[in-house]
Motif scaffolding. Structure first.
Motif, PDB file in Angstrom:
ATOM      1  N   GLU A   1       0.800  -1.290  -0.016  1.00 32.97           N
ATOM      2  CA  GLU A   1       0.088  -0.052   0.002  1.00 32.97           C
ATOM      3  C   GLU A   1       0.765   1.171  -0.075  1.00 32.97           C
ATOM      4  OE1 GLU A   1      -0.411  -2.614   1.813  1.00 32.97           O
ATOM      5  OE2 GLU A   1      -2.304  -3.296   1.749  1.00 32.97           O
TER       6      GLU A   1
ATOM      7  N   ASP B   1       2.405   1.819 -10.096  1.00 37.06           N
ATOM      8  CA  ASP B   1       2.416   1.850 -11.477  1.00 37.06           C
ATOM      9  C   ASP B   1       3.081   1.043 -12.424  1.00 37.06           C
ATOM     10  OD1 ASP B   1       0.383   3.736 -11.084  1.00 37.06           O
ATOM     11  OD2 ASP B   1       1.592   5.579 -11.517  1.00 37.06           O
TER      12      ASP B   1
ATOM     13  N   LEU C   1       2.046  -2.651 -11.847  1.00 38.01           N
ATOM     14  CA  LEU C   1       0.893  -2.988 -12.563  1.00 38.01           C
ATOM     15  C   LEU C   1       0.954  -2.868 -14.283  1.00 38.01           C
ATOM     16  CD1 LEU C   1      -1.703  -0.990 -10.545  1.00 38.01           C
ATOM     17  CD2 LEU C   1      -1.747  -3.459 -10.802  1.00 38.01           C
TER      18      LEU C   1
ATOM     19  N   HIS D   1      -6.811  -9.039  -8.346  1.00 32.56           N
ATOM     20  CA  HIS D   1      -6.461  -7.784  -7.915  1.00 32.56           C
ATOM     21  C   HIS D   1      -5.396  -7.330  -7.036  1.00 32.56           C
ATOM     22  CE1 HIS D   1     -10.471  -7.625  -9.375  1.00 32.56           C
ATOM     23  NE2 HIS D   1     -10.319  -6.308  -9.452  1.00 32.56           N
ATOM     24  N   ASP D   2      -4.580  -6.274  -7.067  1.00 39.78           N
ATOM     25  CA  ASP D   2      -3.440  -5.865  -6.109  1.00 39.78           C
ATOM     26  C   ASP D   2      -4.024  -5.503  -4.675  1.00 39.78           C
ATOM     27  OD1 ASP D   2      -4.161  -3.450  -6.527  1.00 39.78           O
ATOM     28  OD2 ASP D   2      -2.216  -2.625  -7.055  1.00 39.78           O
TER      29      ASP D   2
ATOM     30  N   LEU E   1      -4.159  -2.925  -3.280  1.00 41.48           N
ATOM     31  CA  LEU E   1      -4.959  -1.485  -3.418  1.00 41.48           C
ATOM     32  C   LEU E   1      -6.194  -1.578  -4.335  1.00 41.48           C
ATOM     33  CD1 LEU E   1      -1.654   0.855  -4.185  1.00 41.48           C
ATOM     34  CD2 LEU E   1      -3.387   0.833  -2.163  1.00 41.48           C
ATOM     35  N   GLY E   2      -6.395  -2.909  -4.749  1.00 37.21           N
ATOM     36  CA  GLY E   2      -7.706  -3.058  -5.553  1.00 37.21           C
ATOM     37  C   GLY E   2      -7.683  -2.830  -6.905  1.00 37.21           C
ATOM     38  N   ASN E   3      -6.418  -2.648  -7.419  1.00 39.93           N
ATOM     39  CA  ASN E   3      -6.515  -2.531  -8.935  1.00 39.93           C
ATOM     40  C   ASN E   3      -6.320  -3.673  -9.494  1.00 39.93           C
ATOM     41  OD1 ASN E   3      -5.661   0.430  -8.650  1.00 39.93           O
ATOM     42  ND2 ASN E   3      -3.979  -0.297  -7.693  1.00 39.93           N
ATOM     43  N   PRO E   4      -6.871  -3.758 -10.800  1.00 37.17           N
ATOM     44  CA  PRO E   4      -6.912  -4.993 -11.635  1.00 37.17           C
ATOM     45  C   PRO E   4      -5.591  -5.421 -11.920  1.00 37.17           C
ATOM     46  CG  PRO E   4      -7.920  -3.538 -13.038  1.00 37.17           C
ATOM     47  CD  PRO E   4      -7.664  -2.990 -11.439  1.00 37.17           C
ATOM     48  N   VAL E   5      -5.396  -6.604 -11.890  1.00 35.60           N
ATOM     49  CA  VAL E   5      -4.085  -7.467 -12.411  1.00 35.60           C
ATOM     50  C   VAL E   5      -4.171  -8.142 -13.619  1.00 35.60           C
ATOM     51  CG1 VAL E   5      -1.908  -8.764 -11.830  1.00 35.60           C
ATOM     52  CG2 VAL E   5      -3.174  -7.198  -9.957  1.00 35.60           C
ATOM     53  N   ASP E   6      -3.368  -7.832 -14.714  1.00 33.53           N
ATOM     54  CA  ASP E   6      -3.583  -8.450 -15.989  1.00 33.53           C
ATOM     55  C   ASP E   6      -3.192  -9.816 -15.941  1.00 33.53           C
ATOM     56  OD1 ASP E   6      -3.875  -7.348 -18.941  1.00 33.53           O
ATOM     57  OD2 ASP E   6      -2.323  -9.010 -18.888  1.00 33.53           O
TER      58      ASP E   6
ATOM     59  N   PRO F   1       0.113   3.371 -20.326  1.00 38.48           N
ATOM     60  CA  PRO F   1      -1.364   3.564 -20.092  1.00 38.48           C
ATOM     61  C   PRO F   1      -1.855   4.384 -21.000  1.00 38.48           C
ATOM     62  CG  PRO F   1      -0.215   3.714 -18.076  1.00 38.48           C
ATOM     63  CD  PRO F   1       0.808   3.388 -18.877  1.00 38.48           C
TER      64      PRO F   1
END
Lengths: 68, 597
Positions: free
Chosen positions: B282, B310, B313, B336-337, B339-344, B377
């Motif tokens: 985090e 970043d 991810l 998801h990591d 922090l809740g971000n989607p992981v490819d 991105p």
């Protein structure tokens, strides 16, 4: 393993490389190991078991560390 | 396409000759470079880099005790194994939620600093400079050597060589003065390493949660005494390098085009700051920026991001020309990591290695190296980042970020200033590495001695901090931890050759997935599914040829200089090949005291 043919393994991969219950070497019987303190510090008495009462520094200004 | 643009027009009819070097010497592993060279226009028109080695760490790590990961992955490499151990410990510390005591962090940092000094010295002076030595230049560019005999070395008062040709003679393998001196220096720096990490190159005293090095005053003074012996050598190395590389630009106008590629550099950061780092995902952005080499991704000279979250991810492992089956139909490990971000699915956390040996075909699959890319991105492009051999990207990122400000090092936004104290002979010196115009062969090589100086300067700071703690009676170098049932972790570090990441997934207290991504897969990657060549291929393709030999006696020194400038190290680059000889042994460890009677 994809398409590679491999034989049966002789050893389980999770055969432990660790024995639980080992601690940091300096962590231990503070009553009997003079010079080791519970907060992770130590002083000059750490390095001897002989007449350890006489092995502290003799002045406040001196660094009280174990000889390396 | 995220590659370097094509070069000038106005050409003669092509005279194409196929040339290949396989395996390339002075590189550990099995690297092959296959090129098409247009001798009429003195240019390389096509290049493929291939590796014929498969090892499968990500395959056999599964199911093992995660605490062993640092010891096993160290064996990936016989020269930078400690970088893997360190990086693996970073990843494990994140997974276990443990932070080592500050003294342990300093000891790790000191060991890593010694490794940078050792490895860059031995590579630059004993391997790279063979391509720039008198014997080699005589065989490939006699006119350049003749000019070197007549050219005074501008920094001769520092290093003691009168002409550029004198320096080149000192580079001659086995007999040259610099070559022999560098071997001695790399011995001293390895001694420094062993004081901190126990053994070179597979550390015996680095564990997740701390170190096993006994922090006595003498450990640090022994290190310091050796450091002061190498400090003058470092100052001279920078001066020697600058003289030789400046001369190459003068003697061969246009040499900046050799190995030049679009500026696409990556650095994952090195040396944690013990006051800031807590190894939590985090807060990774916060403690990542506090590292003493700042992480960063640089595109066309601009900093795109210095946020490790970043960076993490955006990682994508592509298969375009590699001998593997795709894993996208497999179950992902991490959706998801923290922090809740989607992981490819193409992220190392979700990768499954499915090797598929096959025939080499340059229009199809031709390498055991996969193609790591970074997903940009804003543009949606998959960038083929390179590390510039390590030092170039590290210095570039640190300079652009301008965050590092220590007693000995200052990042200014356009340069890095490194101050080294008085040594045995030479006075206190401030060296300044300025961001160059190009990302090319010469600049990759030039950055290396500057980074040796950088590591020496950082080592001085870590020593002072560690000795302060020792003088306060501090001996704590380890923190106990419990292995959780389920956890994920990632470690970001700089191996000597550049970016290094370890991604770890733990299930039932065992490794469910483990993927180390060292620098060489980034640099030596083959063409990806979008047709983008990897950095070696990209840098060699389209580069001019300055060698004076005709096709019959052609050595390809310009191409070799380019490939070696990336400091290639193929065992890291590929993911066990049992040929005709097959040795299997059954071992069970550990049993205390059975052999002690």
């Amino acid at each position: 393993m994809g398409t590679i043919r491999v034989g049966r393994r002789d050893v389980k991969p999770d055969t432990p490389g660790h024995v639980s219950g080992l601690h940091q070497g300096n962590w231990g019987p503070y009553e009997r190991q003079t010079g080791h303190h519970r907060d992770g510090t130590s002083d000059a008495r750490r390095s001897t078991g002989i007449h350890w009462k006489k092995h502290d520094t003799i002045m406040k200004a001196m660094p009280n560390i174990s000889p390396g | 396409m995220t590659t370097t643009e094509a070069r000038r027009a106005g050409r003669k009819p092509a005279q194409i000759v196929d040339m290949s070097w396989d395996p390339i010497t002075r590189i550990i592993g099995n690297l092959g470079i296959y090129t098409k060279i247009d001798f009429a226009n003195r240019e390389v028109v096509e290049c493929h880099s291939t590796s014929s080695l498969f090892r499968g760490y990500s395959v056999f790590m599964k199911g093992k005790d995660p605490r062993d990961a640092g010891f096993i992955t160290s064996r990936i490499c016989g020269i930078c194994g400690d970088n893997h151990t360190t990086c693996s410990n970073y990843a494990q510390q994140m997974a276990y939620g443990v932070k080592p005591p500050p003294l342990a962090e300093h000891i790790t940092n000191l060991g890593e600093a010694a490794e940078y000094m050792f490895d860059h010295t031995i590579f630059q002076d004993n391997l790279v400079f063979v391509d720039f030595c008198e014997a080699m230049v005589k065989a490939t560019n006699p006119s350049v050597l003749a000019r070197a005999e007549r050219t005074e070395a501008p920094r001769g008062h520092l290093h003691g060589y009168r002409t550029i040709a004198d320096i080149m003679r000192a580079f001659n393998p086995f007999e040259g003065e610099i070559y022999k001196q560098a071997l001695k220096m790399s011995r001293i720096t390895r001694e420094m390493f062993c004081l901190m990490e126990g053994r070179h190159v597979h550390p015996s005293t680095l564990y997740p949660g701390g170190v096993g090095t006994m922090p006595q005053p003498t450990v640090f003074t022994d290190y310091l005494a050796r450091l002061m012996r190498v400090i003058d050598f470092v100052k001279q190395a920078v001066a020697l390098n600058d003289d030789v590389f400046d001369f190459f630009y003068q003697a061969l106008p246009g040499y900046e085009e050799v190995g030049r590629r679009r500026i696409l550099l990556a650095c994952w950061g090195a040396w944690q700051n013990p006051d800031i780092v807590d190894y939590r995902y985090e807060t990774m952005n916060h403690w990542g920026k506090a590292m003493y080499v700042t992480p960063g991704i640089i595109v066309d000279g601009q900093l795109v991001t210095n946020n490790l979250v970043d960076i993490n991810l955006g990682l994508r492992i592509l298969l375009g020309s590699s001998y593997y089956d795709d894993w996208t139909s497999e179950e992902p490990f991490v959706t998801h990591d923290p922090l809740g971000n989607p992981v490819d699915i193409r992220h190392p956390w979700n990768q499954t290695t499915l090797p598929h040996p096959q025939k080499r075909a340059f229009d199809h699959n031709y390498s055991w190296v996969m193609s790591p890319r970074w997903h940009h991105p804003e543009t949606g492009q998959h960038l083929a980042l390179d590390t510039g051999g390590g030092p170039l990207a590290r210095l570039w990122s640190t300079a652009l970020n301008g965050l590092v400000d220590t007693p000995y090092i200052k990042a200014t936004g356009h340069s890095v200033r490194i101050t080294l104290p008085h040594g045995e002979k030479l006075p206190e010196t401030t060296l300044e590495w300025t961001i160059p115009q190009w990302s090319n062969t010469i600049e990759r090589d030039r950055a290396r001695p500057y980074f040796i100086a950088y590591a020496a300067a950082m080592a001085l700071q870590f020593l002072e901090q560690a000795q302060t703690l020792v003088r306060a009676g501090e001996t704590k170098v380890f923190e106990n931890f419990q292995v959780p049932d389920e956890a994920i972790g990632c470690g970001f570090h700089e191996a000597v050759r550049g970016v290094l990441s370890h991604h770890l997934v733990i299930k039932n207290q065992k490794i469910a997935n483990y993927h180390p991504y060292p620098p060489t897969p980034w640099n030596a990657s083959p063409r990806d599914p979008y047709g983008t060549p990897g950095p070696y291929e990209d840098a060699v393709q389209g580069q001019p040829i300055f060698e004076e030999n005709d096709p019959d006696t052609f050595k390809g020194v310009d191409i070799m200089r380019t490939v070696r400038s990336f400091d290639p190290c193929l065992p890291c680059g590929v993911h066990m090949y049992l040929g005709n000889g097959k040795t299997l042994t059954t071992t069970h460890t550990p049993t205390y005291g059975t052999d002690q009677g």
